[in-house]
Design a protein around this motif. Structure first.
Motif, PDB file in Angstrom:
ATOM      1  N   UNK A 266       0.838  -1.207   0.000  1.00  0.00           N
ATOM      2  CA  UNK A 266       0.000   0.000   0.000  1.00  0.00           C
ATOM      3  C   UNK A 266       0.869   1.251   0.000  1.00  0.00           C
ATOM      4  N   UNK A 267       1.983   1.183   0.749  1.00  0.00           N
ATOM      5  CA  UNK A 267       2.860   2.357   0.844  1.00  0.00           C
ATOM      6  C   UNK A 267       3.809   2.467  -0.343  1.00  0.00           C
ATOM      7  N   UNK A 268       3.950   1.390  -1.091  1.00  0.00           N
ATOM      8  CA  UNK A 268       4.872   1.392  -2.227  1.00  0.00           C
ATOM      9  C   UNK A 268       4.248   2.051  -3.460  1.00  0.00           C
ATOM     10  N   UNK A 269       2.954   1.968  -3.570  1.00  0.00           N
ATOM     11  CA  UNK A 269       2.278   2.548  -4.742  1.00  0.00           C
ATOM     12  C   UNK A 269       2.532   4.064  -4.780  1.00  0.00           C
ATOM     13  N   UNK A 270       3.103   4.555  -5.888  1.00  0.00           N
ATOM     14  CA  UNK A 270       3.472   5.979  -5.961  1.00  0.00           C
ATOM     15  C   UNK A 270       2.282   6.924  -6.019  1.00  0.00           C
ATOM     16  N   UNK A 271       1.112   6.405  -6.338  1.00  0.00           N
ATOM     17  CA  UNK A 271      -0.029   7.316  -6.465  1.00  0.00           C
ATOM     18  C   UNK A 271      -1.192   6.954  -5.541  1.00  0.00           C
ATOM     19  N   UNK A 272      -0.935   6.088  -4.593  1.00  0.00           N
ATOM     20  CA  UNK A 272      -1.979   5.783  -3.616  1.00  0.00           C
ATOM     21  C   UNK A 272      -3.182   5.046  -4.178  1.00  0.00           C
TER      22      UNK A 272
END
Ligand code: SF4
Length: 61
Positions: free
Chosen positions: A20-26
């Protein structure tokens, strides 16, 4: 564009999903310890979560 899918058989659904925190755009969100939900309106199919998840629960297809 490929579509991101989650394999629920691979996701143990017993922890806060680190992807979840890795996704650059949430584009990923999680309710409790459930499998993350994908916001297809913003996901750009970059594959970061695919490569990050150690359980290989994400797939671009
Ligand atoms: S493929 Fe990229 S944009 Fe889509 S949910 Fe995964 S990290 Fe986020």
């Amino acid at each position: 564009m490929k579509k991101l899918v989650i394999n629920l058989n691979r996701c143990p659904q017993n922890h806060p999903c680190p992807a979840v925190r890795v996704c650059p755009i949430g584009a990923l969100s999680q309710k409790g310890y459930a499998a993350p939900e994908i916001n297809y309106n913003v996901c750009i199919s970059c594959g970061k979560c695919v490569n990050f998840c150690p359980m290989r629960a994400f797939k671009l297809q």
